[in-house]
Design a protein around this motif. Structure first.
Motif, PDB file in Angstrom:
ATOM      1  N   ALA A   1      78.618  59.232  63.382  1.00 37.49           N
ATOM      2  CA  ALA A   1      79.259  58.881  62.111  1.00 37.49           C
ATOM      3  C   ALA A   1      79.211  57.384  61.832  1.00 37.49           C
ATOM      4  N   VAL A   2      79.251  56.568  62.874  1.00 35.06           N
ATOM      5  CA  VAL A   2      79.312  55.119  62.682  1.00 35.06           C
ATOM      6  C   VAL A   2      78.076  54.389  63.199  1.00 35.06           C
ATOM      7  N   CYS A   3      77.020  55.125  63.505  1.00 33.18           N
ATOM      8  CA  CYS A   3      75.841  54.493  64.115  1.00 33.18           C
ATOM      9  C   CYS A   3      75.143  53.530  63.154  1.00 33.18           C
ATOM     10  N   ASN A   4      74.405  52.632  63.746  1.00 30.81           N
ATOM     11  CA  ASN A   4      73.593  51.681  63.002  1.00 30.81           C
ATOM     12  C   ASN A   4      72.488  52.450  62.285  1.00 30.81           C
ATOM     13  N   PRO A   5      72.317  52.252  60.979  1.00 27.64           N
ATOM     14  CA  PRO A   5      71.299  53.000  60.235  1.00 27.64           C
ATOM     15  C   PRO A   5      69.882  52.853  60.797  1.00 27.64           C
ATOM     16  N   LYS A   6      69.599  51.744  61.465  1.00 23.15           N
ATOM     17  CA  LYS A   6      68.266  51.552  62.015  1.00 23.15           C
ATOM     18  C   LYS A   6      68.042  52.418  63.250  1.00 23.15           C
ATOM     19  N   ARG A   7      69.115  52.893  63.839  1.00 24.48           N
ATOM     20  CA  ARG A   7      69.015  53.696  65.058  1.00 24.48           C
ATOM     21  C   ARG A   7      69.435  55.144  64.833  1.00 24.48           C
TER      22      ARG A   7
ATOM     23  N   LEU B   1      73.227  53.558  55.292  1.00 27.58           N
ATOM     24  CA  LEU B   1      71.779  53.747  55.261  1.00 27.58           C
ATOM     25  C   LEU B   1      71.270  53.349  53.879  1.00 27.58           C
ATOM     26  N   LYS B   2      70.461  52.317  53.843  1.00 25.48           N
ATOM     27  CA  LYS B   2      69.907  51.843  52.579  1.00 25.48           C
ATOM     28  C   LYS B   2      68.691  52.683  52.216  1.00 25.48           C
TER      29      LYS B   2
ATOM     30  N   HIS C   1      59.637  59.372  44.898  1.00 26.92           N
ATOM     31  CA  HIS C   1      60.013  60.121  43.689  1.00 26.92           C
ATOM     32  C   HIS C   1      61.468  59.874  43.307  1.00 26.92           C
ATOM     33  N   PHE C   2      62.345  59.886  44.289  1.00 27.96           N
ATOM     34  CA  PHE C   2      63.768  59.759  43.987  1.00 27.96           C
ATOM     35  C   PHE C   2      64.258  58.326  43.882  1.00 27.96           C
ATOM     36  N   TYR C   3      63.549  57.366  44.488  1.00 26.68           N
ATOM     37  CA  TYR C   3      64.103  56.020  44.560  1.00 26.68           C
ATOM     38  C   TYR C   3      63.301  54.939  43.873  1.00 26.68           C
ATOM     39  N   LYS C   4      62.126  55.259  43.400  1.00 28.95           N
ATOM     40  CA  LYS C   4      61.362  54.224  42.701  1.00 28.95           C
ATOM     41  C   LYS C   4      61.877  54.096  41.280  1.00 28.95           C
ATOM     42  N   THR C   5      62.377  52.936  40.942  1.00 34.16           N
ATOM     43  CA  THR C   5      62.964  52.751  39.620  1.00 34.16           C
ATOM     44  C   THR C   5      61.919  52.475  38.542  1.00 34.16           C
ATOM     45  N   ASP C   6      60.744  51.947  38.910  1.00 28.38           N
ATOM     46  CA  ASP C   6      59.770  51.629  37.883  1.00 28.38           C
ATOM     47  C   ASP C   6      59.096  52.859  37.311  1.00 28.38           C
ATOM     48  N   ASP C   7      59.265  54.033  37.946  1.00 27.44           N
ATOM     49  CA  ASP C   7      58.706  55.265  37.415  1.00 27.44           C
ATOM     50  C   ASP C   7      59.675  55.976  36.474  1.00 27.44           C
ATOM     51  N   LYS C   8      60.917  55.540  36.440  1.00 29.16           N
ATOM     52  CA  LYS C   8      61.916  56.202  35.597  1.00 29.16           C
ATOM     53  C   LYS C   8      61.781  55.701  34.157  1.00 29.16           C
TER      54      LYS C   8
END
Length: 165
Positions: free
Chosen positions: A16-22, A127-128, A155-162
């Motif tokens: 629950a609290v882990c580092n997002p990179k790990r 998590l970014k 598809h979900f995170y690229k803003t220039d395609d929206k």
């Protein structure tokens, strides 16, 4: 962090609290699926108590005798609920272990976009979106699965395609 005698509860707290990179994608998804189950299929008090017991680091040092101060139930009931959480977590983990990487990433994106889950699971919240492709690169799966997973992220995170309406 106070240690529970239950190793799985301790592991769930670490996830629950882990580092997002790990982060281990399967473990994070199993934990989040457990909270999703609590929110969807149980009463609101149980999901609240799951969050207080498993996802709130400030409460990790509390014993089962002290948890009733922040939860809706007494000590004995909280102990029973923790066993219930463990059973759901382990069931979800087993299901996810055999799930192809693109479907895992799709579920991760779904959970990241679900406000209630994103807010209440610190590892998911931290998590970014830009970090998901690096998780994909470090994950099991073949090159084709990784490529499809990256396409899902784009598809979900690229803003220039929206397109603005």
């Amino acid at each position: 962090m106070s240690k529970s005698k239950d190793k799985v509860i301790n592991e769930m707290r670490k996830i629950a609290v882990c580092n997002p990179k790990r982060v281990n994608i399967i473990s994070l998804l199993a934990l989040t699926a457990t909270l999703d189950h609590m929110q969807t299929n149980e009463n609101p008090n149980l999901s609240h108590d799951f969050i207080q017991t498993i996802c709130q680091p400030v409460n990790f040092s509390l014993s089962y005798e002290q948890l009733p101060d922040v939860c809706h139930y007494n000590e004995k009931t909280i102990r029973l609920h923790c066993k219930y959480y463990v059973n759901i977590f382990l069931r979800e983990y087993e299901k996810l272990k055999s799930t192809p990487l693109p479907l895992l990433i799709a579920r991760l994106i779904e959970y990241k976009l679900t406000m209630f889950l994103n807010i209440n699971v610190p590892a998911l919240r931290n998590l970014k979106l830009e970090g998901i492709p690096s998780l994909i690169s470090a994950s099991r799966g073949n090159e084709r699965d990784r490529h499809i997973s990256i396409i899902l992220c784009e598809h979900f995170y690229k803003t220039d395609d929206k397109i603005a309406i």
